[in-house]
Design an enzyme around this catalytic site. Structure first.
Site, short mmCIF file in Angstrom:
data_model
loop_
_atom_site.label_atom_id
_atom_site.label_comp_id
_atom_site.label_asym_id
_atom_site.label_seq_id
_atom_site.Cartn_x
_atom_site.Cartn_y
_atom_site.Cartn_z
N LYS A 156 -8.81 -1.68 -18.88
CA LYS A 156 -7.36 -1.51 -18.98
C LYS A 156 -6.66 -2.23 -17.84
O LYS A 156 -6.63 -1.77 -16.70
CB LYS A 156 -6.98 -0.02 -18.94
CG LYS A 156 -5.56 0.19 -19.38
CD LYS A 156 -4.89 1.41 -18.80
CE LYS A 156 -4.10 1.14 -17.57
NZ LYS A 156 -3.02 0.18 -17.67
N GLY A 209 -6.35 1.01 -7.60
CA GLY A 209 -4.91 1.23 -7.68
C GLY A 209 -4.46 2.06 -6.49
O GLY A 209 -5.13 2.08 -5.45
N SER A 210 -3.35 2.75 -6.66
CA SER A 210 -2.78 3.50 -5.54
C SER A 210 -3.57 4.78 -5.28
O SER A 210 -4.22 5.32 -6.17
CB SER A 210 -1.33 3.84 -5.86
OG SER A 210 -1.29 4.60 -7.05
N THR A 211 -3.47 5.26 -4.06
CA THR A 211 -4.14 6.51 -3.70
C THR A 211 -3.59 7.66 -4.53
O THR A 211 -4.33 8.54 -4.97
CB THR A 211 -3.97 6.76 -2.18
OG1 THR A 211 -4.67 5.71 -1.50
CG2 THR A 211 -4.54 8.09 -1.75
N VAL A 213 -2.34 7.64 -7.70
CA VAL A 213 -2.93 7.68 -9.05
C VAL A 213 -4.44 7.94 -8.96
O VAL A 213 -5.00 8.65 -9.80
CB VAL A 213 -2.62 6.38 -9.84
CG1 VAL A 213 -3.31 6.40 -11.20
CG2 VAL A 213 -1.12 6.21 -10.03
N GLY A 214 -5.08 7.43 -7.91
CA GLY A 214 -6.51 7.68 -7.71
C GLY A 214 -6.82 9.17 -7.66
O GLY A 214 -7.82 9.64 -8.19
N GLU A 231 -11.03 2.55 -5.62
CA GLU A 231 -10.61 1.55 -4.64
C GLU A 231 -9.10 1.71 -4.52
O GLU A 231 -8.36 1.32 -5.42
CB GLU A 231 -10.93 0.13 -5.14
CG GLU A 231 -12.41 -0.13 -5.33
CD GLU A 231 -13.17 -0.28 -4.01
OE1 GLU A 231 -12.52 -0.28 -2.94
OE2 GLU A 231 -14.40 -0.39 -4.07
N CYS A 265 -4.29 -4.81 -1.02
CA CYS A 265 -4.81 -3.56 -0.44
C CYS A 265 -5.42 -3.81 0.92
O CYS A 265 -5.49 -2.92 1.74
CB CYS A 265 -5.82 -2.93 -1.38
SG CYS A 265 -7.10 -4.08 -1.84
N GLU A 355 1.75 2.57 3.01
CA GLU A 355 1.44 1.23 2.50
C GLU A 355 2.72 0.62 1.94
O GLU A 355 3.29 1.13 0.99
CB GLU A 355 0.39 1.36 1.39
CG GLU A 355 -0.08 0.03 0.89
CD GLU A 355 -1.13 0.15 -0.20
OE1 GLU A 355 -0.95 0.98 -1.12
OE2 GLU A 355 -2.12 -0.59 -0.15
P1 NAD Z 1 -1.26 2.06 -9.74
O1 NAD Z 1 -2.09 3.14 -9.13
O2 NAD Z 1 0.14 2.35 -10.07
O3 NAD Z 1 -1.93 1.54 -11.09
C1 NAD Z 1 -3.27 1.10 -11.13
C2 NAD Z 1 -3.75 1.17 -12.57
O4 NAD Z 1 -3.83 2.55 -12.95
C3 NAD Z 1 -2.85 0.49 -13.59
O5 NAD Z 1 -3.63 -0.14 -14.57
C4 NAD Z 1 -2.08 1.66 -14.18
O6 NAD Z 1 -1.62 1.43 -15.47
C5 NAD Z 1 -3.14 2.74 -14.18
N1 NAD Z 1 -2.63 4.12 -14.21
C6 NAD Z 1 -1.40 4.56 -13.87
N2 NAD Z 1 -1.32 5.90 -14.05
C7 NAD Z 1 -2.51 6.31 -14.50
C8 NAD Z 1 -3.07 7.58 -14.86
N3 NAD Z 1 -2.34 8.70 -14.78
N4 NAD Z 1 -4.34 7.64 -15.26
C9 NAD Z 1 -5.10 6.52 -15.32
N5 NAD Z 1 -4.64 5.29 -15.00
C10 NAD Z 1 -3.36 5.19 -14.59
O7 NAD Z 1 -1.40 0.83 -8.75
P2 NAD Z 1 -0.66 -0.58 -8.85
O8 NAD Z 1 0.75 -0.35 -8.46
O9 NAD Z 1 -0.98 -1.26 -10.11
O10 NAD Z 1 -1.43 -1.37 -7.68
C11 NAD Z 1 -1.10 -1.24 -6.35
C12 NAD Z 1 -2.03 -0.29 -5.62
O11 NAD Z 1 -3.38 -0.68 -5.83
C13 NAD Z 1 -1.85 -0.31 -4.13
O12 NAD Z 1 -1.86 1.00 -3.61
C14 NAD Z 1 -3.07 -1.07 -3.62
O13 NAD Z 1 -3.44 -0.79 -2.30
C15 NAD Z 1 -4.09 -0.68 -4.59
N6 NAD Z 1 -5.18 -1.65 -4.61
C16 NAD Z 1 -6.39 -1.29 -4.06
C17 NAD Z 1 -7.43 -2.21 -4.04
C18 NAD Z 1 -8.77 -1.84 -3.46
O14 NAD Z 1 -9.73 -2.50 -3.79
N7 NAD Z 1 -8.85 -0.83 -2.62
C19 NAD Z 1 -7.25 -3.47 -4.58
C20 NAD Z 1 -6.01 -3.81 -5.11
C21 NAD Z 1 -4.98 -2.86 -5.14
#
Ligand code: NAD
Length: 451
Positions: A156, A209-211, A213-214, A231, A265, A355
């Site tokens: 996704k 993604g973000s902490t 949503v993680g 991550e 990130c 961040e």
């Molecule tokens: P995000 O957390 O908003 O979204 C990441 C992904 O999760 C997207 O595909 C999104 O559609 C999906 N998502 C959103 N809500 C969800 C849910 N409830 N359940 C499951 N999936 C869901 O992050 P973003 O804004 O796309 O990216 C930016 C963030 O990603 C920053 O915090 C950045 O630090 C982090 N990031 C981390 C790394 C790493 O390797 N540590 C690498 C790149 C980006």
């Protein structure tokens, strides 16, 4: 959700570059069913054949570098030169995991009364959830080990940046990887992503993604005891000691935070400088930042493009008030531009705690090594970082003391296909890249045979 269409925007022009239908729960379930049906065949493909298919995919990516780089550049606003380098890494990642297929294996363990063997078994269907900042790269970091271990996949991409994953899916089929092994579902995270997290037939979620949503993903995964790799965000330190090559450190520092317009990130967005070298270093840093070429991503000389969206630009802007140390220029006209910005801060300021995910660096002073370590570690995150010093013993001493998953000494470099990447603390857990990622996409099975 089914049937609802949405526009994909080029952030440098604010123009629509594609219209896509958003998938919903039904399409996600169908993709999981296809991946489940493809699993028995894919896990049984001979290791050398699986390796050959991944190698062919790597070669196809190489052959399509220009096309994939243009897609990524237009969809994310990445400078074209950087986008090409990212596609280069994607090919390297698939080459690496082609080679990894038959090098990740079990062991025999001496026991009484028989023979004990371990096997590395694939997990089954894995859900891979990817953010918008490095759409193709991060997809490959997950696809490589997932496929090498014999799993099938539902991928996704982020809603804002789905185009490169869709093109990659075509190349995956062209490489000869059977239909159903990789399925791409484009739709909102809180619907498609959440469904993958909850789906009982999905064995693992590889999430970047973000902490925030993680945390939701980890909670959702608890219901079915799903494996998760997270991550997440970062707030990394770039620690500059007075005994560093200050010219070199200052020339590199802007690229450690303004690359990808700070939407990285690994951004070393806290620049920690030893007090006795502060004035000289700041002077050099401002000069180096002034030289960052911000503008049209299609221009070969451009080093920094726009932010991903208008909404994200508002968030980034909220971190800058008062008079910054330096504020760069941005192009006129359309595009979600934000200038390279340096702000003097203490580690308690919001700009140093959260961040930003934009081209804003907090410059912070420290008095000695102990204070540098204390400030660098005073964050909930722990993803990357750099240490600049000409004293080798100090470099290693500080490297061991920093609570972070990825570090570089006298360098900005964070990722390579063959070396582990991932976070400490709230930057997540599990490792991507290198052989370590193979552990995250397999289970160890122990078999004892009485003899
Ligand atoms: P995000 O957390 O908003 O979204 C990441 C992904 O999760 C997207 O595909 C999104 O559609 C999906 N998502 C959103 N809500 C969800 C849910 N409830 N359940 C499951 N999936 C869901 O992050 P973003 O804004 O796309 O990216 C930016 C963030 O990603 C920053 O915090 C950045 O630090 C982090 N990031 C981390 C790394 C790493 O390797 N540590 C690498 C790149 C980006």
């Amino acid at each position: 959700m089914h049937g609802m269409s949405f526009a994909v925007i080029n952030p440098a022009t604010e123009e629509s570059i594609a219209e896509l239908d958003a998938a919903g729960v039904e399409e996600t379930d169908a993709a999981v069913a296809r991946a489940k049906a493809a699993f028995p065949e894919w896990r049984s493909v001979a290791p050398t054949d699986r390796a050959r298919l991944l190698r062919r995919l790597a070669t196809l990516v190489e052959e399509h570098t220009e096309e994939l780089a243009r897609i990524e550049s237009q969809n994310v606003g990445k400078p074209i030169g950087g986008a090409r380098a990212e596609v280069g890494m994607v090919a390297q990642v698939f080459h690496f995991y082609a080679g990894a297929v038959d090098k990740h294996h079990g062991e025999t363990i001496p026991v009484a009364g028989g023979v004990d063997l371990t096997f590395r078994e694939p997990l089954g269907v894995v859900g891979l959830i990817v953010p918008w900042n490095f759409p193709l790269n991060i997809s490959s970091w997950k696809l490589g080990p997932a496929l090498a271990c014999g799993n099938t996949v539902v991928l996704k991409p982020a809603e804002l940046t789905p185009l490169s994953a869709l093109r990659l899916a075509e190349l995956i089929l062209e490489a000869g990887i059977p239909e159903g092994v990789v399925n791409v579902v484009v739709g909102p995270g809180r619907i498609v992503g959440q469904r993958l997290v909850e789906h009982p037939a999905v064995a693992k979620i590889g999430f970047t993604g973000s902490t925030e949503v993680g945390r939701t993903v980890m909670q959702g995964a608890a219901e079915t005891i799903k494996r998760v790799t997270l991550e997440l965000g970062g707030k990394s330190a770039n620690v500059v000691f007075a005994d560093a090559d200050l010219e070199k450190a200052a020339a590199a520092a802007p690229y450690a935070v303004f690359d990808n317009a700070g939407q990285d990130c690994c951004a070393r967005s806290r620049i920690l400088v030893e007090r006795c070298a502060y004035d000289r270093f700041v002077e050099l840093l401002v000069e180096a930042t002034r030289k960052v070429k911000v503008g049209d991503p299609e221009n070969e000389a451009t080093e920094m493009g726009p932010l991903i969206s208008a909404q994200h630009r508002e968030t980034v802007a909220s971190f800058v008030d008062g008079d910054p140390l330096f504020r760069g220029d941005t192009p006129d006209g359309r595009g979600f531009w934000f200038p390279c910005t340096l702000v003097e801060a203490t580690n308690d300021d919001r700009v140093a705690r959260e961040e930003v995910f934009g081209p804003v660096a907090a410059v912070i002073q420290f008095t000695d090594e102990d204070e540098a370590i204390r400030i660098a570690n005073d964050t909930p995150y722990g993803l990357s970082g750099s240490i600049w010093t000409e004293n080798g013993a100090r470099a290693l001493r500080v490297a061991r003391a920093l609570e972070t998953g990825v570090l570089s000494i006298n360098s900005n470099s964070s990722v390579r296909a063959s070396t582990p990447f991932g976070g400490f603390k709230q930057s997540g857990f599990g490792r991507e890249l290198g052989m370590h990622a193979m552990d995250g996409y397999s289970e160890v099975k122990n078999v004892f045979m009485a003899t």
